[in-house]
Design an enzyme around this catalytic site. Structure first.
Site, short mmCIF file in Angstrom:
data_model
loop_
_atom_site.label_atom_id
_atom_site.label_comp_id
_atom_site.label_asym_id
_atom_site.label_seq_id
_atom_site.Cartn_x
_atom_site.Cartn_y
_atom_site.Cartn_z
N ARG A 112 -78.52 -55.71 107.11
CA ARG A 112 -79.06 -55.16 106.64
C ARG A 112 -77.75 -54.49 105.76
O ARG A 112 -78.62 -54.15 104.35
CB ARG A 112 -79.44 -53.70 108.28
CG ARG A 112 -79.88 -52.38 106.37
CD ARG A 112 -81.33 -53.21 105.73
NE ARG A 112 -81.83 -54.00 106.63
CZ ARG A 112 -82.44 -54.65 105.69
NH1 ARG A 112 -82.66 -54.88 104.42
NH2 ARG A 112 -83.96 -55.38 106.87
N LYS A 146 -75.90 -42.94 85.04
CA LYS A 146 -77.30 -42.39 86.03
C LYS A 146 -77.28 -43.81 86.75
O LYS A 146 -77.85 -44.38 87.16
CB LYS A 146 -78.63 -42.10 85.63
CG LYS A 146 -78.84 -40.93 84.20
CD LYS A 146 -80.26 -41.13 83.20
CE LYS A 146 -79.95 -39.57 82.31
NZ LYS A 146 -81.73 -39.67 82.03
N LYS A 197 -73.13 -34.35 73.75
CA LYS A 197 -74.67 -34.11 74.11
C LYS A 197 -75.04 -33.08 73.43
O LYS A 197 -74.11 -32.28 73.08
CB LYS A 197 -75.10 -34.41 74.91
CG LYS A 197 -74.61 -36.00 75.42
CD LYS A 197 -74.76 -36.46 76.67
CE LYS A 197 -76.07 -36.42 77.06
NZ LYS A 197 -76.49 -37.49 76.43
N GLU A 209 -75.52 -37.10 70.33
CA GLU A 209 -76.48 -37.31 70.35
C GLU A 209 -76.75 -36.48 69.75
O GLU A 209 -76.61 -34.97 68.60
CB GLU A 209 -76.72 -36.60 71.93
CG GLU A 209 -78.32 -36.42 72.20
CD GLU A 209 -78.31 -36.27 73.22
OE1 GLU A 209 -78.24 -36.84 74.11
OE2 GLU A 209 -78.18 -34.85 73.58
N ASP A 257 -82.03 -39.58 69.92
CA ASP A 257 -82.36 -39.36 71.43
C ASP A 257 -83.69 -38.19 70.73
O ASP A 257 -84.02 -37.40 70.37
CB ASP A 257 -81.44 -37.97 71.77
CG ASP A 257 -82.05 -37.99 73.60
OD1 ASP A 257 -82.00 -38.40 74.66
OD2 ASP A 257 -82.96 -36.65 73.90
#
Length: 287
Positions: A105, A140, A172, A202, A223
């Protein structure tokens, strides 16, 4: 089209495999296999792709079996970065039936996850293969698995982005809000980091873009811009500055985004939401 990424060193991923096996074994081990399978039983098991896709993590996944028995052997029929059809035998594992069943697994989870990322990335890369744009991932990723998931992106033909927070400055919207503006944020970053560190900013609007490109920056992240605004932003950005588009990019929209002329398209879902490739283990006892 295939992509062969530089192989990972075993020292990079063996601790992850040991941790995953330890989690699965728990305090009492494999109760089912240990109760049913004689320790002397040997087996052959084929690792099979149930559906078509791009392979990634085959070496990593099959190394799991050897951690439970040094005498396990693995014969691999394909390489990471290869495209395969359904029912392709990717590798054959031979040795202790107990070890193969217990590691099954963990090995398949990793192989399916990484091959799914590679398959999704390959589809995006193919959609823009006649454009100048490169597909890149984001941060992410699954905590603890970033090394493997970013490797899978490369197996899919994607390029790399900053791996972690220490690999570059990416200013950002929240950084800008705290600093009091783009100019202030860039100034503080440039005063702090060395000459080898790139700075990316950004921006959400053309007005922010004008402010950013007038500063000492290396890249700009455009963005969530619509097609017209994105194209205008690329035209207004000096060639010395790398342009990156991000936000809501899908398989259906990636080609239109690339048509704007951006250098990079960053896509978060390929590492956090790509469906796993369906892989299985066809098992045959041999003694």
């Amino acid at each position: 089209m295939s992509a062969t990424p530089a192989p990972l060193h075993r020292m990079q991923y063996l601790p992850m495999l040991r941790s995953a096996l330890s989690e699965d074994l728990g305090a009492a081990g494999d109760l089912t296999t240990d109760a049913i399978v004689d320790p002397a039983t040997s087996a052959r098991a084929d690792v099979v792709a149930r559906t078509a896709g791009r392979v990634a993590g085959l070496d990593v996944a099959t190394a799991t079996f050897g951690l439970l028995d040094d005498d396990i052997t693995v014969d691999r029929n394909v390489r990471d970065g290869n495209d395969v059809t359904a029912r392709t035998v990717l590798a054959t594992v031979r040795g202790s039936a107990r070890a193969i069943l217990t590691a099954e697994r963990v090995a398949l989870n990793l192989l399916g996850r990484l091959s799914g990322i590679a398959t999704a990335t390959a589809a995006l890369v193919a959609a823009v293969d006649d454009q100048r744009t490169q597909i890149v991932p984001t941060r992410k990723t699954t905590p603890g698995l970033r090394l493997l998931e970013r490797y899978a992106v490369r197996a899919g033909g994607g390029m790399d982005h900053r791996f972690g927070l220490a690999d570059g400055v990416l200013i950002k919207d929240n950084h800008i809000a705290v600093a009091g503006g783009i100019t202030a944020a860039v100034g503080r970053a440039r005063d702090r980091v060395g000459h080898m560190v790139n700075i990316e900013v950004e921006v959400d609007t053309l007005e922010q873009l004008e402010e950013a490109v007038a500063l000492d920056i290396d890249a700009v992240l455009l963005d969530n811009m619509d097609s017209a605004t994105l194209a205008a932003a690329v035209r207004r950005t000096p060639e010395r500055i790398i342009t990156e588009a991000s936000g809501g990019v899908t398989s259906a929209t990636v080609r239109a985004v690339a048509a704007s002329g951006v250098d990079l398209i960053s896509v978060g879902w390929v590492t956090h939401s790509a469906p796993a490739l369906d892989v299985g283990l066809d098992f045959s006892p041999t003694s």
